[in-house]
Design a protein around this motif. Structure first.
Motif: not given
Length: 379
Positions: A38-57
């Motif tokens: 579904a569009p909404v869960p998919f969008t939230v999933d992608a945003v949370l994945g991108a936020m987790s990438c920033l935590g590497v720093w």
């Protein structure tokens, strides 16, 4: 726990892991897209994945916080699963197992918690769960290996530093011992000369004014030299043996033996010097200084404990044969009443032993006291 400043290698590793996190997150997003969510869960999933990438720093400064937040995000965001592995590795590499354990327990429950918050996701098959657990176990083992290796290197560095400090302490103690031996030899020699001159004045109260003035001048000069040498040594000890602040006082050599004997002669002693060394100045500095101190101590002991009589000093040897030093004087009770601690000869024996030589002393059958030393003189 503070984190030291990052090195160039650390920055390169963080950049590489950040790129890896982006790649893993991108693969997760594409995998979700193939399942047509579904569009909404998919969008939230992608945003949370991108936020987790920033935590590497932030992984070095907050390894536990990074791991906790990433595991929590992975409950909803399946695209954050790859970053979760990086977070678990970081926590295992920087923290003890008892701290990492609860985080790992939470990561183990993620496959079963995700369907509770996302009805569009089903519980994965058992082989996918086992594969995920195998990946978690692998990154944990890798992280613990990195931590153990880092701790081993730190322990080795601490041990090397401890050994270096111990070596420096031993060097300082050796320097202090050397200074103590030098001061015993020098001050005992000069003070015995002062005592001898003072004793001569005491025994000759009717001496001519010129003789009294000469003896008083010698006593004043000897006392001044003794005070200067004592002040210098005390200053060196107070400064922590830091000899970089100024040049060292020139040390006596084998060529200075004649001056040493002349000092005793001026004090009224009868000293015969027989030096069979062709070029005294060519003797190594350590050997010459050792011979000088041995003769100095022998003359001091002769003034302290010997009867009136001639003191003979014999020095001979050459490169490759060694250097022999012998001091003989008539044995008897202390002639000048000069006290002594009895440690001078022990110190000389230690000095000779450290130089690789040997020292003998004691009374002879002819009624003399003999001090004899042999010092190695390499070619």
């Amino acid at each position: 726990m503070t984190t030291p400043g990052r090195t160039r290698r650390d920055r390169a590793a963080d950049a590489a892991l950040f790129l890896l996190a982006i790649a893993l997150t991108t693969l997760g997003v594409m995998d979700n897209l193939d399942q047509r969510p579904a569009p909404v869960p998919f969008t939230v999933d992608a945003v949370l994945g991108a936020m987790s990438c920033l935590g590497v720093w932030l992984r070095r400064r907050q390894p536990v916080g990074f791991a906790v937040v990433t595991v929590a995000l992975s409950v909803y965001s399946m695209s954050a699963a790859g970053v979760t592995l990086i977070a678990l590795f970081t926590a295992a590499a920087h923290r003890r197992p008892k701290v990492v354990g609860p985080i790992v327990a939470g990561a183990v429950l993620v496959p079963f918690l995700t369907p509770l918050v996302r009805p569009d996701v089903q519980v994965p098959p058992w082989w996918q769960v086992l594969l995920g657990y195998a990946c978690v176990a692998a990154v944990l083992a890798w992280g613990m290996f990195v931590r153990a290796r880092r701790e081993s290197l730190r322990e080795r560095a601490r041990r090397v530093e401890s050994e270096r400090e111990l070596h420096l302490a031993q060097v300082r103690q050796s320097e202090r011992d050397q200074i103590a031996r030098e001061m015993h030899d020098v001050l005992a020699h000069r003070l015995s000369l002062l005592s001898l001159h003072a004793g001569a004045l005491e025994l000759r109260p009717d001496a001519a004014p010129e003789e009294v003035a000469l003896a008083a001048g010698v006593i004043r000069d000897g006392a001044h030299r003794a005070l200067e040498e004592l002040r210098e040594v005390i200053g060196m000890l107070r400064a922590g043996l830091d000899r970089s602040e100024g040049p060292e006082q020139p040390q006596p050599t084998l060529a200075d033996l004649s001056d040493l004997v002349d000092q005793s002669r001026r004090a009224g002693m009868r000293v015969l010097l027989d030096c069979q060394v062709g070029e005294p100045a060519a003797a190594p500095a350590a050997i010459g200084r050792g011979a000088y101190r041995i003769v100095q101590e022998g003359l001091t002991n002769a003034r302290k404990h010997g009867r009136d009589g001639e003191v003979s000093v014999a020095v001979g040897g050459a490169a490759g044969e060694g250097l022999t030093v012998e001091v003989r004087n008539p044995a008897g009770a202390a002639g000048a009443g000069i006290p002594g601690g009895g440690s001078g000869l022990i110190g000389l024996a230690e000095r000779a032993g450290l130089a690789g030589g040997r020292l003998e002393y004691g009374p002879t059958a002819t009624g003399e006291f003999r001090l004899r030393a042999w010092l190695p003189w390499p070619r």
